[in-house]
Design an enzyme around this catalytic site. Structure first.
Site, PDB file in Angstrom:
ATOM      1  CG  ASP A  73      -0.248  -0.025   2.529  1.00  0.00           C
ATOM      2  OD1 ASP A  73       0.981   0.115   2.557  1.00  0.00           O
ATOM      3  OD2 ASP A  73      -0.922  -0.168   3.561  1.00  0.00           O
ATOM      4  N   GLY A  76      -0.297   5.785   3.018  1.00  0.00           N
ATOM      5  CA  GLY A  76      -1.229   6.866   3.350  1.00  0.00           C
ATOM      6  C   GLY A  76      -2.236   6.470   4.412  1.00  0.00           C
ATOM      7  CG  ASP A 127      -5.100   6.812  -1.218  1.00  0.00           C
ATOM      8  OD1 ASP A 127      -4.148   6.421  -0.513  1.00  0.00           O
ATOM      9  OD2 ASP A 127      -6.205   6.258  -1.209  1.00  0.00           O
ATOM     10  CD  GLN A 182      -9.834   7.204  -1.239  1.00  0.00           C
ATOM     11  OE1 GLN A 182     -10.929   7.279  -0.672  1.00  0.00           O
ATOM     12  NE2 GLN A 182      -8.878   6.384  -0.824  1.00  0.00           N
ATOM     13  CG  ASP A 259      -6.359  -5.500   1.321  1.00  0.00           C
ATOM     14  OD1 ASP A 259      -6.920  -4.733   0.528  1.00  0.00           O
ATOM     15  OD2 ASP A 259      -6.025  -5.149   2.472  1.00  0.00           O
ATOM     16  CB  CYS A 297     -12.686 -26.578   6.496  1.00  0.00           C
ATOM     17  SG  CYS A 297     -11.130 -25.729   6.182  1.00  0.00           S
ATOM     18  CB  CYS A 299      -7.617 -25.890   6.249  1.00  0.00           C
ATOM     19  SG  CYS A 299      -7.921 -25.784   8.030  1.00  0.00           S
ATOM     20  CB  CYS A 302     -10.616 -28.572   9.359  1.00  0.00           C
ATOM     21  SG  CYS A 302     -11.207 -26.920   9.799  1.00  0.00           S
ATOM     22  CG  HIS A 328     -10.402 -22.643   9.936  1.00  0.00           C
ATOM     23  ND1 HIS A 328     -10.899 -23.628   9.111  1.00  0.00           N
ATOM     24  CD2 HIS A 328     -11.409 -21.746  10.126  1.00  0.00           C
ATOM     25  CE1 HIS A 328     -12.176 -23.354   8.838  1.00  0.00           C
ATOM     26  NE2 HIS A 328     -12.505 -22.213   9.439  1.00  0.00           N
TER      27      HIS A 328
HETATM   28 ZN   LIG Z   1     -10.205 -25.465   8.296  1.00  0.00          ZN
END
Ligand SMILES: [Zn+2]
Length: 348
Positions: A73, A76, A127, A182, A259, A297, A299, A302, A328
């Site tokens: 970024d 700013g 900005d 903006q 993001d 899930c 992942c 999990c 997770h």
């Molecule tokens: Zn998970």
């Protein structure tokens, strides 16, 4: 999206790596989770360890050992939200560090110099993020500043972007610069901002100043107003948004990049996102729950650990708690984007 360090499949969610680390999650785990691009915060890295040090280390990719894409970024947003005693003039912003009170001055040119030293694949124009609520006259004045700073950011970046640490190594490829729309919640200002930025021909465009406290309908309206004004053949990035249902909705509206600190910040507070809704792992009802955080899930958390164990780690304030919770939540966010991408692919 072709970037110097990675071809990124869009729409994409970018985990936020504030100070050169996505909090509690190591780079090898981020790779395993399928993170394609992560974000670094210019303000934090400028203050600590300093952009010149990172340049000497070969740039942010080398310094943190992240081979895939990165975005920084402009600094700013943090200058306006974190620093003390800031003073804004047409030339730039003077402020005091939130760490030690030292004095600093950021101009659009200086923000570009810092971001080129860090050497992310994508840098952002300097900005001013207009707060909510803001009177029309205030939003207008803020936009005037942001547009003047966009021009100066672009001119300085175009003239110097060959100086990024890896330009030569990657056969002359160099850093991209995105402009930021903006204009607060005023449709005419948003429109003007988008049209003027598109004329300047940035490498991509971001919608900034949303998710700053305005009602969600207003966020959606603003996005719907701005998106069609931005060229479809360049990346469109919605900054700092949002909850899982929001990122899915905005991705389906045509946003390419998002993001948010939410998945990692919420994780450290025990708030987990699942296919069945939000879950507060601190709750007593999980004390003897042998099931995974989210039965749907896949992942690594999990697959291996129970809600009962994750609750226990949180209760004890164990470091592993923040790590597993963050993994997770990031897997959940990245999974949403993967599903959206699959659903957008033509059949066969
Ligand atoms: Zn998970």
């Amino acid at each position: 999206m072709q970037l110097p360090h990675q071809t990124v499949q869009t729409p994409v969610f970018m985990p936020v790596g504030t100070a050169g680390t996505v909090k509690a999650v190591s780079q090898d785990v981020l790779e395993t989770l399928g993170a394609q691009i992560i974000l670094g915060n210019t303000y934090h890295l400028y203050l600590r360890p300093g952009h010149e040090l990172i340049r000497r280390m070969g740039g942010l990719h080398k310094f943190i050992s992240w081979p895939r894409a990165m975005l920084t970024d402009s600094g700013g947003y943090q200058v306006f939200s974190l620093s003390k005693l800031r003073k804004v003039t047409d030339n730039g912003v003077s402020f005091r560090s939130h760490l030690d009170g030292s004095s600093h001055f950021f101009t659009p040119e200086h923000s570009m110099d810092v971001q080129m030293a860090l050497g992310a694949d994508i840098a952002m124009a300097f900005d001013e993020c207009t707060e909510y609520p803001a009177e029309k006259s205030r939003a207008q004045e803020s936009l005037r500043l942001t547009m003047a700073w966009a021009r100066r950011s672009l001119d300085h970046h175009r003239a110097n972007r060959h100086t990024v640490p890896w330009c030569e190594e990657l056969g002359g490829q160099t850093q991209n610069l995105f402009g930021i729309v903006q204009g607060g919640t005023y449709r005419d200002l948003r429109r003007e901002s988008a049209e003027r930025l598109v004329e300047m021909e940035f490498d991509g465009y971001a919608i900034g100043g949303l998710s700053v406290g305005e009602p969600r309908e207003l966020t959606m309206e603003t996005i719907a107003e701005v998106l069609p004004l931005l060229p479809a053949d360049k990346p469109r990035y919605l900054m700092g948004v949002g909850y899982p249902d929001e990122i899915e909705m905005y991705a389906r509206m045509g946003v390419d990049m998002m993001d948010c600190v939410l998945p990692t910040r919420a994780a450290r507070h025990g708030l987990l996102f699942t296919s069945e809704g939000r879950l507060n792992i601190k709750a007593k009802r999980y004390a003897e729950d042998q099931g995974p955080v989210d039965p749907e899930c896949t992942c690594m958390v999990c697959q291996r650990y129970s809600r009962a164990y994750l609750r226990h780690l949180m209760q004890c304030g164990e470091a592993l708690s923040g790590i597993l919770n963050s993994i997770h939540n990031l897997a959940y966010y990245l999974g949403i984007m993967e599903r959206v991408r699959k659903s957008l692919q033509p059949e066969g």
